[in-house]
Design a protein around this motif. Structure first.
Motif, PDB file in Angstrom:
ATOM      1  N   GLU C  50       0.864  -1.184   0.000  1.00  0.00           N
ATOM      2  CA  GLU C  50       0.000   0.000   0.000  1.00  0.00           C
ATOM      3  C   GLU C  50       0.899   1.232   0.000  1.00  0.00           C
ATOM      4  OE1 GLU C  50      -2.842  -0.081   3.175  1.00  0.00           O
ATOM      5  OE2 GLU C  50      -3.407   2.014   2.895  1.00  0.00           O
ATOM      6  N   HIS C  51       0.438   2.310  -0.607  1.00  0.00           N
ATOM      7  CA  HIS C  51       1.223   3.545  -0.536  1.00  0.00           C
ATOM      8  C   HIS C  51       0.305   4.749  -0.440  1.00  0.00           C
ATOM      9  CE1 HIS C  51       0.164   3.993  -4.733  1.00  0.00           C
ATOM     10  NE2 HIS C  51       0.886   5.083  -4.850  1.00  0.00           N
ATOM     11  N   TYR C  52       0.899   5.889  -0.242  1.00  0.00           N
ATOM     12  CA  TYR C  52       0.186   7.152  -0.072  1.00  0.00           C
ATOM     13  C   TYR C  52       0.443   7.961  -1.343  1.00  0.00           C
ATOM     14  CZ  TYR C  52      -0.912  11.633   2.383  1.00  0.00           C
ATOM     15  OH  TYR C  52      -1.436  12.852   2.788  1.00  0.00           O
ATOM     16  N   PRO C  53      -0.463   7.845  -2.312  1.00  0.00           N
ATOM     17  CA  PRO C  53      -0.234   8.531  -3.588  1.00  0.00           C
ATOM     18  C   PRO C  53      -0.056  10.033  -3.364  1.00  0.00           C
ATOM     19  CG  PRO C  53      -2.095   7.024  -3.758  1.00  0.00           C
ATOM     20  CD  PRO C  53      -1.744   7.129  -2.303  1.00  0.00           C
ATOM     21  N   GLY C  54       0.887  10.609  -4.019  1.00  0.00           N
ATOM     22  CA  GLY C  54       1.158  12.039  -3.845  1.00  0.00           C
ATOM     23  C   GLY C  54       2.333  12.221  -2.906  1.00  0.00           C
ATOM     24  N   MET C  55       2.163  11.798  -1.645  1.00  0.00           N
ATOM     25  CA  MET C  55       3.277  11.934  -0.702  1.00  0.00           C
ATOM     26  C   MET C  55       4.435  11.022  -1.102  1.00  0.00           C
ATOM     27  SD  MET C  55       3.416  11.775   3.465  1.00  0.00           S
ATOM     28  CE  MET C  55       4.999  11.878   4.323  1.00  0.00           C
ATOM     29  N   THR C  56       4.105   9.856  -1.637  1.00  0.00           N
ATOM     30  CA  THR C  56       5.166   8.938  -2.075  1.00  0.00           C
ATOM     31  C   THR C  56       6.077   9.607  -3.096  1.00  0.00           C
ATOM     32  OG1 THR C  56       3.665   7.081  -1.772  1.00  0.00           O
ATOM     33  CG2 THR C  56       5.622   6.680  -3.080  1.00  0.00           C
ATOM     34  N   GLU C  57       5.483  10.162  -4.127  1.00  0.00           N
ATOM     35  CA  GLU C  57       6.258  10.809  -5.185  1.00  0.00           C
ATOM     36  C   GLU C  57       7.058  11.992  -4.616  1.00  0.00           C
ATOM     37  OE1 GLU C  57       3.141   9.869  -5.378  1.00  0.00           O
ATOM     38  OE2 GLU C  57       2.915   8.649  -7.191  1.00  0.00           O
ATOM     39  N   LYS C  58       6.403  12.723  -3.698  1.00  0.00           N
ATOM     40  CA  LYS C  58       7.053  13.883  -3.088  1.00  0.00           C
ATOM     41  C   LYS C  58       8.308  13.457  -2.320  1.00  0.00           C
ATOM     42  CE  LYS C  58       5.442  17.880  -0.388  1.00  0.00           C
ATOM     43  NZ  LYS C  58       4.200  18.465   0.174  1.00  0.00           N
TER      44      LYS C  58
ATOM     45  N   VAL D  57       1.220  16.112   7.592  1.00  0.00           N
ATOM     46  CA  VAL D  57       0.293  17.224   7.335  1.00  0.00           C
ATOM     47  C   VAL D  57       0.641  17.778   5.958  1.00  0.00           C
ATOM     48  CG1 VAL D  57      -0.487  19.499   8.063  1.00  0.00           C
ATOM     49  CG2 VAL D  57       0.054  17.744   9.785  1.00  0.00           C
ATOM     50  N   ASN D  58      -0.338  17.762   5.082  1.00  0.00           N
ATOM     51  CA  ASN D  58      -0.119  18.175   3.696  1.00  0.00           C
ATOM     52  C   ASN D  58       1.084  17.459   3.082  1.00  0.00           C
ATOM     53  OD1 ASN D  58      -2.345  19.920   3.867  1.00  0.00           O
ATOM     54  ND2 ASN D  58      -1.048  21.491   4.823  1.00  0.00           N
ATOM     55  N   GLN D  59       1.153  16.137   3.338  1.00  0.00           N
ATOM     56  CA  GLN D  59       2.168  15.259   2.748  1.00  0.00           C
ATOM     57  C   GLN D  59       3.591  15.562   3.198  1.00  0.00           C
ATOM     58  OE1 GLN D  59       1.442  15.010  -1.499  1.00  0.00           O
ATOM     59  NE2 GLN D  59      -0.644  14.269  -1.187  1.00  0.00           N
ATOM     60  N   GLU D  60       3.710  16.179   4.399  1.00  0.00           N
ATOM     61  CA  GLU D  60       5.018  16.373   5.034  1.00  0.00           C
ATOM     62  C   GLU D  60       4.955  15.753   6.422  1.00  0.00           C
ATOM     63  OE1 GLU D  60       7.710  17.780   3.865  1.00  0.00           O
ATOM     64  OE2 GLU D  60       6.945  18.789   2.066  1.00  0.00           O
ATOM     65  N   TYR D  61       6.020  15.023   6.789  1.00  0.00           N
ATOM     66  CA  TYR D  61       6.065  14.469   8.149  1.00  0.00           C
ATOM     67  C   TYR D  61       5.918  15.593   9.172  1.00  0.00           C
ATOM     68  CZ  TYR D  61       7.502   9.942   6.350  1.00  0.00           C
ATOM     69  OH  TYR D  61       7.521   8.734   5.703  1.00  0.00           O
ATOM     70  N   ALA D  62       5.082  15.348  10.188  1.00  0.00           N
ATOM     71  CA  ALA D  62       4.793  16.392  11.170  1.00  0.00           C
ATOM     72  C   ALA D  62       5.057  15.883  12.583  1.00  0.00           C
ATOM     73  CB  ALA D  62       3.345  16.847  11.041  1.00  0.00           C
TER      74      ALA D  62
END
Lengths: 83, 154, 154, 83
Positions: C50-58, D57-62
């Motif tokens: 499983e992954h977190y689409p968006g954050m993974t790429e980031k 939070v908003n795709q940044e580790y918090a």
């Protein structure tokens, strides 16, 4: 005794492989190098800097003090640069 | 496995074969050395790799045995080419497969570092001034020495 | 380059593409992670990533940027798969190309170590007792921390 | 505020994604977790061990003390295990 020369040792001496019979007093790698240097200016030049030489006896890295005998294969070459 | 050969090799096929059918393998690490067209600031066209047949295989086999002793490896492979090579050509492949990531990565690094200082190969580069034997680099000795220190635990 | 995908990848083709046409590259280091059928002593049949689409790429993009900043790399590639995978399947590929052997090897090691602790993927293993979420390993944190120390110069 | 749950956080809460409107006193990640725990036993259980949680939070580790606001995307998940 079979001698092999690689890389610039071969270029400088003009020999890639030869069979030699050094005198009995040649007992070590160092003795062999001293004896080889007396064979002419090309050998003297090629073997001038012992630090720049590597020697293998029967395909094993050898030190200056290691023995050499009549049946050995002795190779002279510069530090390796493969990979 | 050790191979010393004039021919090129198929990187993908070699790596696939290394892990094929062994589902205990968790990671495969590899390093491929390529001919650069720029060495030490000089443009080179091509190079010729000379080697010491017999001793080469002996040294590569010993290096590999050392890696297999130090790390838990399911498979390992060293392919080293000789003869004339053009810029971009593959020179060497080192690959290791292990259940564990660190073992694969470290042993691969170890193999190429040791190979660089132990395996009897010599590079003759074509330069604008003619053939030039490549000098050994102190940095290669230092890289290999690093692994010796680790083995001594110092 | 970063790719997050369900499909398998062709290891040989990917590595070839990484160095193709760039004759300044002297070495390509790579690591491929495979699904093991034995994890922590338990037989597993397959797993689902499983992954977190968006954050993974980031995160992958940031890890790669960090490597490009620290080492002189001509090219780098991270491919990470998600979805259902069988034993022996490729999970992840990390590859780096550099003029210098050490830079390629170290940056490859760095990328996989950091990815293991930063990239939002989670493994659900099929076990005889049903699906089990894999626990994070302290050794992964330690492996990543090693690179942090180096960066601090401590 | 959009909430995302991954891995066993999703399994335990039974929720993969939801939109919530926490009260104004929820200003930090820690506040949000405290508020979520009051929503029932599944959440209380899933969020019991804060050490085992990671929050983005908003795709940044918090961190626990980082702020959260109405428009944020907040993800809750265990330590990552890819690669």
């Amino acid at each position: 005794m079979k001698l092999l020369y690689f890389a610039w040792l071969k270029t400088k001496t003009g020999v890639s492989e030869e069979t030699v019979s050094p005198p009995a007093e040649v007992e070590t790698v160092a003795d062999l190098l001293t004896w080889l240097k007396q064979r002419g200016p090309a050998f003297e030049d090629a073997l001038a800097d012992v630090e720049a030489l590597r020697v293998a006896v029967n395909q094993e890295y050898a030190e200056m003090t290691d023995p050499v005998t009549a049946g050995d294969e002795v190779a002279l070459f510069p530090p390796v640069t493969g990979g | 496995m050790i191979r010393v050969q004039r021919e090129d090799f198929d990187l993908g096929a070699e790596l696939r074969a290394l892990s094929d059918g062994d589902h205990g393998i968790g990671g495969v690490a590899s390093f491929v050395g390529l001919v650069r067209d720029m060495a030490a600031g000089e443009n080179i066209g091509a190079m010729t790799l000379e080697h010491y047949p017999g001793m080469t295989e002996k040294m590569l086999g010993r290096i590999e045995a050392e890696a297999l002793e130090r790390w838990p490896l399911n498979a390992s492979l060293i392919i080293h080419r000789y003869g004339r090579l053009e810029p971009g050509d593959q020179i060497v492949l080192v690959a290791t497969a292990s259940p564990h990531r660190e073992a694969a990565l470290e042993s691969c690094h170890f193999l190429i570092d040791w190979l660089k200082t132990k395996a009897p190969f010599w590079k003759l580069e074509d330069t604008p001034d003619g053939g030039q034997w490549v000098d050994a680099r102190d940095s290669d000795d230092e890289a290999a020495a690093r692994w010796r220190k680790q083995a001594d635990g110092s």
